[in-house]
Design an enzyme around this catalytic site. Structure first.
Site, PDB file in Angstrom:
ATOM      1  CB  THR A 192      -0.945  -0.013   1.229  1.00 51.60           C
ATOM      2  OG1 THR A 192      -1.803  -1.141   1.095  1.00 51.60           O
ATOM      3  CG2 THR A 192      -1.764   1.246   1.323  1.00 51.60           C
ATOM      4  CB  CYS A 382     -31.755 -13.626 -24.226  1.00 53.05           C
ATOM      5  SG  CYS A 382     -31.516 -12.577 -25.674  1.00 53.05           S
ATOM      6  CD  GLU A 406     -27.089 -16.951 -32.053  1.00 58.04           C
ATOM      7  OE1 GLU A 406     -28.189 -16.984 -31.464  1.00 58.04           O
ATOM      8  OE2 GLU A 406     -26.076 -16.429 -31.577  1.00 58.04           O
ATOM      9  CG  HIS A 508     -30.890  -9.741 -21.254  1.00 56.04           C
ATOM     10  ND1 HIS A 508     -30.080 -10.834 -21.034  1.00 56.04           N
ATOM     11  CD2 HIS A 508     -30.899  -9.542 -22.585  1.00 56.04           C
ATOM     12  CE1 HIS A 508     -29.611 -11.269 -22.195  1.00 56.04           C
ATOM     13  NE2 HIS A 508     -30.090 -10.500 -23.153  1.00 56.04           N
ATOM     14  CD  GLU A 510     -30.327 -11.106 -17.421  1.00 58.18           C
ATOM     15  OE1 GLU A 510     -31.556 -11.226 -17.575  1.00 58.18           O
ATOM     16  OE2 GLU A 510     -29.497 -11.334 -18.327  1.00 58.18           O
TER      17      GLU A 510
HETATM   18  N1  GLN Z   1     -27.764 -15.072 -29.621  1.00 58.47           N
HETATM   19  C1  GLN Z   1     -29.131 -14.691 -29.485  1.00 58.47           C
HETATM   20  C2  GLN Z   1     -29.482 -13.467 -30.315  1.00 58.47           C
HETATM   21  O1  GLN Z   1     -28.612 -12.743 -30.713  1.00 58.47           O
HETATM   22  C3  GLN Z   1     -29.472 -14.461 -28.026  1.00 58.47           C
HETATM   23  C4  GLN Z   1     -28.754 -13.319 -27.411  1.00 58.47           C
HETATM   24  C5  GLN Z   1     -28.722 -13.352 -25.914  1.00 58.47           C
HETATM   25  O2  GLN Z   1     -28.967 -14.382 -25.312  1.00 58.47           O
HETATM   26  N2  GLN Z   1     -28.392 -12.227 -25.304  1.00 58.47           N
HETATM   27  O3  GLN Z   1     -30.622 -13.205 -30.558  1.00 58.47           O
END
Ligand code: GLN
Length: 537
Positions: A192, A382, A406, A508, A510
């Site tokens: 420190t 997602c 995807e 999301h 979260e």
């Molecule tokens: N890969 C997926 C998309 O682009 C989900 C993205 C994610 O889970 N944030 O739609």
């Protein structure tokens, strides 16, 4: 004018600057001050959006669609405020701005240099939040460790700002580590001392030292630190390892960090400290009356930080249900190779995590099939929701070749496909569907009941979406689209009404759960897991 607090780190990384900054902000907020926090990251990426979660943990998304450092999640969860693009700046963004200005001719005739051009841009960004709102206090966390090459321009900018704004308006807090040598049974102050010397070399005398330590700091150690680092004795703050990050505001209160900071900035301490809601949350968190096991099925499980906000959301929702949530990390690839019923034997709920790319998808689909068929509560976020859609198409509707584009670009049944708005986009940085959008809920759905309202707003980060061509097929077979974006009709939530709890969300949730305001979907999911457990006993 706002007062500014700068938080730097010394000796090593991962000391928890974000938590200390958020805890101090929490205390100042509880004393009635309007506070915000921002983070400056010394890397050259323009934002962390293109970083692999293994590199830097989760990418946190704000309402205004900024892809930011996960520390902003701590700020929001502690302070119950929303942050924005302005709250997270990287070296890349600073340089990008300066270089764009240079190309425009703003510096015509001049050599563009780190000092003053880069430091001026850092200073401008530090002060930008003052224009956004009338904050009393703005806390600026500087990422990295003092002494790193990358941090130098930031430290220099702080030095200049202390002169520009007046020393009484700026406070410098240095967070450091006091290691314990077990052989010598001693806490060591030397690292420190050296770290503070680095700061002093750059012209900054820290006002307060916050010392991370595994053992209590004795009076002698505190005195030694004060003497050698040239700070007042009372300004040496002990930050012992805490049981939970949510204890840190209370620990900092006991060490009087807020009082000392306010006093040094010439601000009133005031008498009342309103931490009632926080303490109520902590009380519930520490005294659960039940317990559930929830499997978090993802592919970045090696690093807890990769799903930081999901873990924290379970802490909030668990407390609200007075239920201890044991989150069990399950690697999706282990389910690909193994047996879902065996791996998920003792769990009372399964959350399938967000993610990108093909790796681990098979395991996610197997996990979803297992919980769907066995009435185990399911929550998909997602990519997790997209997998739930694909699994349902494959195994319930009978579209064996259904897939997400995807994973399979030319799928015969692309039940998840690239969003129209994404089709012409070639670049990767900041180009997903990002930020907050409205969503209309169907009356009577699990989700509408959980939220207790029908219009919600949630944050997004994705390129693919549910393919509306298949809506009828899904609804006929028993999966309903119960959350729809009112403007462009994108599907945001799917549910199976004939299942105790089967909810998949394109957004999301979260990112919007806070200690004092747990997210309704996490709360209802944990409750469903508790009910499932009871039904099994
Ligand atoms: N890969 C997926 C998309 O682009 C989900 C993205 C994610 O889970 N944030 O739609």
């Amino acid at each position: 004018m706002a007062k500014h607090i700068f938080v730097t780190g010394g000796v090593t990384s991962s000391l928890g600057k974000g938590i200390i900054a958020a805890s101090l902000a929490k205390l100042l907020q509880a004393r009635g001050y309007k506070v915000t926090i921002q983070k400056f990251d010394p890397y050259i990426n323009v934002d962390p959006g293109t970083l692999n979660p293994y590199e830097h943990g989760e990418c946190y998304v704000t309402d205004d669609g900024a892809e930011t450092d996960l520390d902003l999640g701590h700020y929001e969860r502690f302070l119950n405020i929303s942050t924005s693009q302005a709250n997270n700046v990287t070296t890349g963004r600073i340089y990008q701005t300066v270089i764009n200005k240079e190309r425009r001719g703003d510096y015509l005739g001049k050599t563009v240099q780190v000092i003053p051009h880069i430091t001026d841009e850092i200073k401008r960004r530090v002060l930008l939040l003052e224009e956004k709102d009338d904050y009393d206090i703005i806390i600026t966390e500087i990422g990295g460790t003092v002494g790193d090459i990358e941090s130098l321009p930031y430290v220099e900018a702080i030095r200049q700002l202390r002169l520009d704004l007046g020393k009484e308006n700026c406070l410098s807090i240095h967070l450091t580590l006091i290691p314990y040598l077990s052989a010598a049974k001693e806490l060591k102050t030397k690292p420190t001392q050296h770290s503070v010397k680095e700061l002093l070399k750059a012209g900054i005398q820290p006002d307060i030292l916050v010392c991370r330590c595994e053992h209590k700091l004795s009076k002698e150690v505190r005195n030694k630190l004060a003497l050698f680092c040239n700070v007042e004795k009372e300004s040496v703050i002990e930050a012992l390892d805490a049981e939970s990050i949510y204890d840190v505001p209370i620990l900092m209160y006991r060490e009087k960090l807020d009082k000392i900071a306010l006093k040094k900035m010439g601000m009133k301490v005031g008498k009342s400290l309103d931490l009632e809601a926080w303490k109520a949350f902590l009380g519930k968190l520490k005294n659960p009356t039940s317990e559930v096991n929830i499997a978090l099925v993802g592919k970045y499980n090696e690093l807890q930080d990769a799903y930081k906000s999901i873990h924290e959301s379970f802490v909030h929702a668990g407390a609200s249900n007075e239920c201890k949530v044991n989150v069990i990390s399950v690697h999706s690839e282990s389910i690909t190779k193994g047996n879902a019923s065996e791996i998920l034997r003792n769990v009372h709920g399964v959350l399938v995590a967000p993610g990108f790319g093909e790796r681990g998808i098979r395991g996610k689909l197997k996990a979803i099939q297992y919980v769907r068929e066995n009435n185990i509560p399911f929550f998909g976020i997602c990519l997790g929701m997209q997998c739930a859609v694909v699994e349902f198409a494959n195994n319930v509707i009978g579209l064996k070749s259904a897939a997400s584009m995807e994973v399979k670009e030319n799928a015969e049944h692309p039940v998840i496909h690239l969003m129209e708005s994404q089709k012409d986009i070639k670049t990767k940085g900041g180009t997903m569907r990002l930020g907050s959008y409205k969503c209309q809920l169907t009356k009577g759905s699990h989700s509408a009941k959980a939220y207790g309202k029908q219009m919600i707003e949630e944050r997004h980060r994705h390129r693919f979406e549910f393919n509306n061509k298949y809506t009828k097929k899904f609804e006929k077979a028993g999966m309903n689209m119960v959350g729809i974006n009112p403007d462009n009709k994108l599907v945001e939530i799917v549910e199976i009404p004939d299942h105790p709890y089967f909810v998949g969300v394109q957004f999301h949730p979260e990112l919007k759960s806070r200690a004092e305001r747990p997210h309704p979907l996490f709360v209802s999911f944990v409750k469903a897991a508790g009910d499932y457990r009871k039904s099994k006993i």
